[in-house]
Design a protein around this motif. Structure first.
Motif, PDB file in Angstrom:
ATOM      1  N   LEU A  21       0.832  -1.209   0.000  1.00  0.00           N
ATOM      2  CA  LEU A  21       0.000   0.000   0.000  1.00  0.00           C
ATOM      3  C   LEU A  21       0.861   1.251   0.000  1.00  0.00           C
ATOM      4  O   LEU A  21       0.596   2.207  -0.750  1.00  0.00           O
ATOM      5  N   ALA A  22       1.913   1.253   0.818  1.00  0.00           N
ATOM      6  CA  ALA A  22       2.811   2.411   0.866  1.00  0.00           C
ATOM      7  C   ALA A  22       3.473   2.645  -0.484  1.00  0.00           C
ATOM      8  O   ALA A  22       3.594   3.794  -0.952  1.00  0.00           O
ATOM      9  N   THR A  23       3.886   1.569  -1.145  1.00  0.00           N
ATOM     10  CA  THR A  23       4.524   1.684  -2.456  1.00  0.00           C
ATOM     11  C   THR A  23       3.542   2.215  -3.496  1.00  0.00           C
ATOM     12  O   THR A  23       3.882   3.080  -4.319  1.00  0.00           O
ATOM     13  N   SER A  24       2.314   1.701  -3.448  1.00  0.00           N
ATOM     14  CA  SER A  24       1.288   2.146  -4.399  1.00  0.00           C
ATOM     15  C   SER A  24       0.975   3.631  -4.229  1.00  0.00           C
ATOM     16  O   SER A  24       0.875   4.382  -5.212  1.00  0.00           O
ATOM     17  N   LEU A  25       0.836   4.068  -2.984  1.00  0.00           N
ATOM     18  CA  LEU A  25       0.561   5.485  -2.723  1.00  0.00           C
ATOM     19  C   LEU A  25       1.730   6.369  -3.148  1.00  0.00           C
ATOM     20  O   LEU A  25       1.534   7.488  -3.662  1.00  0.00           O
ATOM     21  N   ALA A  26       2.940   5.867  -2.937  1.00  0.00           N
ATOM     22  CA  ALA A  26       4.120   6.638  -3.335  1.00  0.00           C
ATOM     23  C   ALA A  26       4.137   6.870  -4.841  1.00  0.00           C
ATOM     24  O   ALA A  26       4.433   7.989  -5.309  1.00  0.00           O
ATOM     25  N   TRP A  27       3.830   5.836  -5.612  1.00  0.00           N
ATOM     26  CA  TRP A  27       3.831   6.002  -7.065  1.00  0.00           C
ATOM     27  C   TRP A  27       2.663   6.870  -7.542  1.00  0.00           C
ATOM     28  O   TRP A  27       2.751   7.529  -8.589  1.00  0.00           O
ATOM     29  N   HIS A  28       1.601   6.907  -6.757  1.00  0.00           N
ATOM     30  CA  HIS A  28       0.457   7.753  -7.146  1.00  0.00           C
ATOM     31  C   HIS A  28       0.730   9.231  -6.858  1.00  0.00           C
ATOM     32  O   HIS A  28       0.430  10.095  -7.684  1.00  0.00           O
ATOM     33  N   PHE A  29       1.312   9.514  -5.667  1.00  0.00           N
ATOM     34  CA  PHE A  29       1.481  10.907  -5.256  1.00  0.00           C
ATOM     35  C   PHE A  29       2.874  11.475  -5.549  1.00  0.00           C
ATOM     36  O   PHE A  29       3.016  12.679  -5.742  1.00  0.00           O
ATOM     37  N   TRP A  30       3.916  10.611  -5.536  1.00  0.00           N
ATOM     38  CA  TRP A  30       5.281  11.107  -5.727  1.00  0.00           C
ATOM     39  C   TRP A  30       6.012  10.257  -6.761  1.00  0.00           C
ATOM     40  O   TRP A  30       7.007   9.576  -6.437  1.00  0.00           O
ATOM     41  N   ALA A  35       9.292   7.861  -5.265  1.00  0.00           N
ATOM     42  CA  ALA A  35       8.577   6.584  -5.288  1.00  0.00           C
ATOM     43  C   ALA A  35       9.551   5.420  -5.439  1.00  0.00           C
ATOM     44  O   ALA A  35       9.368   4.355  -4.848  1.00  0.00           O
ATOM     45  N   SER A  39       9.897   2.453  -2.789  1.00  0.00           N
ATOM     46  CA  SER A  39       9.731   1.068  -3.250  1.00  0.00           C
ATOM     47  C   SER A  39      10.917   0.203  -2.823  1.00  0.00           C
ATOM     48  O   SER A  39      10.752  -0.927  -2.356  1.00  0.00           O
TER      49      SER A  39
END
Length: 222
Positions: A21-30, A35, A39
């Motif tokens: 989830l943290a990785t997915s949010l990172a790629w979405h927002f940053w 990101a 990751s």
């Protein structure tokens, strides 16, 4: 035998979902470098947790209950004659194996026989190499008897290891090398042997469960 121990299933699942989830949010927002770094960090954390719960197959090809195998992976930190107050209430030879967070954390029966005694004791969480950790920390004590000979094993929690698992019950018959338990995130296992036992390891030596012979019992010892 599973290569990942059952004690790690829930933690690995939960950590995997959170890190994903943290990785997915990172790629979405940053997206981009932030990101990528997040990751890589998530992957490293998951691999670190994964190695805590690895369970490599360790079979003893020629079981011999005169030989005492290491019950855990780690480093020998104590070899001395001590008074064992809980069960024997006399002098015994103590060998202590310290498990770092990088070691395999499965604990194994160093000899086969009948389980005579199992006790869990709540306690402190001193660092595992502290002299009083053997008697003051949370711990589980087990005694296995084979042909009149008794060996005491003590799983000891430490500053990081606060979850001791022991799978044995009194009256159970166990095979040499079978699983005794698991200590999450390392700590220490003490082995108490009859006086006169031949010690096969030295202070500072690295040992592996079911592979390194740490002592040899003399015939008729008890």
């Amino acid at each position: 035998m599973a290569l990942i121990h059952k004690e790690g299933y829930k933690l690995l699942l939960g950590a995997g979902l959170l890190l994903a989830l943290a990785t997915s949010l990172a790629w979405h927002f940053w997206p981009g470098l932030p990101a990528t770094l997040i990751s890589a960090g998530s992957g490293s954390i998951f691999l670190l947790i994964l190695q805590f719960f690895r369970n490599p197959p360790r079979r003893i090809s020629n079981p011999d209950d005169s030989l005492i195998y290491a019950p855990a992976d780690g480093k020998v930190v104590v070899i001395e004659e001590v008074e064992e107050p809980e069960y024997f209430q006399d002098k015994r030879l103590q060998i202590s194996i310290f498990m770092s967070p990088l070691n395999v954390h499965v604990n194994r029966n160093p000899l086969g026989g009948e389980v005579r005694y199992v006790r869990h004791h709540p306690g402190k969480y001193l660092v595992a190499w502290h002299p009083k950790s053997s008697t003051e920390n949370e711990r589980t004590t087990v005694v296995i008897a084979q042909q009149g000979q008794e060996v005491l094993l003590r799983q000891i929690a430490g500053a990081m290891a606060k979850r001791i698992r022991n799978y044995l019950t009194e009256g159970q018959h166990v095979a040499q090398g079978s699983e005794m338990g698991f200590i999450k995130f390392g700590s220490r296992v003490d082995v108490f042997l009859p006086l006169g036992t031949q010690i096969e390891v030295g202070i500072g030596q690295k040992v592996k469960g079911n592979q390194t012979v740490i002592a040899k019992l003399k015939e008729g010892q008890a």
